[in-house]
Design an enzyme around this catalytic site. Structure first.
Site, PDB file in Angstrom:
ATOM      1  N   GLY A   1     145.994  91.157 140.456  1.00 34.69           N
ATOM      2  CA  GLY A   1     144.842  90.705 139.414  1.00 34.69           C
ATOM      3  C   GLY A   1     145.327  90.918 138.351  1.00 34.69           C
ATOM      4  N   CYS A   2     144.489  90.917 137.218  1.00 30.93           N
ATOM      5  CA  CYS A   2     144.906  91.243 135.841  1.00 30.93           C
ATOM      6  C   CYS A   2     145.782  92.372 135.607  1.00 30.93           C
ATOM      7  CB  CYS A   2     143.860  91.209 135.067  1.00 30.93           C
ATOM      8  SG  CYS A   2     143.762  91.719 133.262  1.00 30.93           S
ATOM      9  N   PHE A   3     146.886  91.923 134.986  1.00 26.87           N
ATOM     10  CA  PHE A   3     147.735  93.279 134.720  1.00 26.87           C
ATOM     11  C   PHE A   3     147.429  94.323 133.972  1.00 26.87           C
ATOM     12  CE2 PHE A   3     150.377  89.952 132.263  1.00 26.87           C
ATOM     13  CZ  PHE A   3     149.641  89.950 131.284  1.00 26.87           C
TER      14      PHE A   3
END
Length: 114
Positions: free
Chosen positions: A14-16
């Site tokens: 997902g979002c880093f």
């Protein structure tokens, strides 16, 4: 003085930015850096990845001391951060660049991740 040997691991989940904190606060983890992997464009920009044209995933690359924090422990922590059944992204982050993947740097990591 001991020479420490560090290894690297890379996970897409997902979002880093959301993936940095769960890994950063453990003894034996030297650094966690966000970036992109897995695509077909050299040196993609944020805009390239956001548009979906580059094929990249958002990842964190973790530099760790395997004598203090094993790769297997990294995998356990990774599985706690993601929903592997969600092929459309992770949680509120939707789209290909937010899907999950484990990138390996050597055969031992590949075998552990299988």
């Amino acid at each position: 003085m001991t020479n420490k040997t560090f290894e690297k691991a890379a996970f897409a989940g997902g979002c880093f930015w959301c993936m940095i904190k769960p890994f950063k606060e453990w003894e034996g983890i030297e650094d966690v850096v966000s970036g992109y992997m897995g695509g077909h464009v050299d040196n993609p920009t944020y805009e390239d990845v956001k548009k979906g044209d580059s094929g990249h995933l958002e990842v964190v690359e973790i530099t760790f001391d395997p004598s203090l924090f094993t790769y297997e422990k990294l995998l356990e922590l990774y599985w706690q951060q993601i929903d592997p059944t969600d092929a459309g992204g992770q949680f509120h982050d939707r789209g290909h660049s937010y899907t999950t993947a484990i990138f390996y740097y050597n055969e031992e990591q590949k075998k552990a991740a299988e």
